[in-house]
Design a protein around this motif. Sequence first.
Motif, short mmCIF file in Angstrom:
data_model
loop_
_atom_site.label_atom_id
_atom_site.label_comp_id
_atom_site.label_asym_id
_atom_site.label_seq_id
_atom_site.Cartn_x
_atom_site.Cartn_y
_atom_site.Cartn_z
N LEU A 43 -13.83 6.94 -1.88
CA LEU A 43 -12.14 6.45 -2.15
C LEU A 43 -12.07 5.79 -3.58
O LEU A 43 -11.02 5.76 -3.94
N LEU A 44 -13.24 5.45 -4.25
CA LEU A 44 -13.01 4.89 -5.28
C LEU A 44 -12.70 5.86 -6.57
O LEU A 44 -11.88 5.49 -7.41
N VAL A 45 -12.86 7.09 -6.19
CA VAL A 45 -12.62 8.07 -7.45
C VAL A 45 -11.07 8.35 -7.63
O VAL A 45 -10.64 8.11 -8.78
N PRO A 46 -10.32 8.62 -6.54
CA PRO A 46 -8.92 8.80 -6.45
C PRO A 46 -8.16 7.40 -6.73
O PRO A 46 -7.10 7.35 -7.47
N VAL A 52 -5.78 4.51 -13.49
CA VAL A 52 -5.67 5.19 -15.07
C VAL A 52 -4.32 5.62 -15.40
O VAL A 52 -3.86 5.26 -16.49
N LEU A 53 -3.68 6.36 -14.38
CA LEU A 53 -2.46 7.20 -14.68
C LEU A 53 -1.50 5.98 -14.84
O LEU A 53 -0.57 5.93 -15.60
N LEU A 54 -1.33 5.07 -14.02
CA LEU A 54 -0.44 4.03 -14.11
C LEU A 54 -0.50 3.42 -15.28
O LEU A 54 0.62 2.74 -15.78
#
Length: 262
Positions: A43-46, A52-54
């Motif tokens: 769950l940590l990766v997504p 990062v995207l935000l």
Amino acid sequence: MASEITYAEVRIKNESNSSVTYSGSPAAPREKPTRHLSKPGSLLVPFTSLMVLLLLLAITFLVAFIIYFQKYSQFLEEKKAIKGITHEELNCIKNVSLMEAPGIRQRVLSLEIDLCILAPKEKSWSCCPKDWKPFGSHCYWVTTHTSTDSAASWNESEKKCFSMGAHLLVIHSKEEQDFITGILNSRAAYFIGLWDSGHRQWQWVSQTPYNESATFWHKDEPSSDDEKCVIINRRMNSKWGWNDIRCSEKQQSVCQMKKIHL
């Protein structure tokens, strides 16, 4: 004859409701359904990607806001500076509307009275400063090659126009190009408000979009990435056109401003 009697051995098995037969070993317990739990690492990766995207979106928005704020502040400063510029003499032309024709005037008189109550009176004079040439909705001022201090670099020419509440010439159409070339000296070259912001991205000083269909380059121009400013000139045995040159070269210039309405 004696009848034959057949006896059948009947074995009756009485089963008590309360008796239960147990096997030697206890029954195996039922297996509970196992839940496949995701590992924390999966769950940590997504989640990290989303954060990062935000963060990138927030940085992009912040940079865009800063650029917009700087341009808006510059616009307000320029507008304030222009308001402080006064021209001592103006050449004005009265704007004649169709309603001023005698036949129409009587029919629209009552309507005009009602409109005057609802809206401010339209300004009826359009003016240009003395020695400026009017065309369309703009006024134009051309430096003269006879003056010793009239030739200047592109940046110096733009500052000179700005000091008069104007900017370097922005050409919107062929009609405007023809008008301008009709008042220029064919032996001189004049800076206009077109420049290369990088990688042949041409921009007007007025922020007007650069329209490929309304450009008037000489043949084989623009020619060099090192030449980022534009002049308008007339070549031998040729018509008027645009040519890119180095911004540091000294040339004449054409200033442009919107008409003053009184």
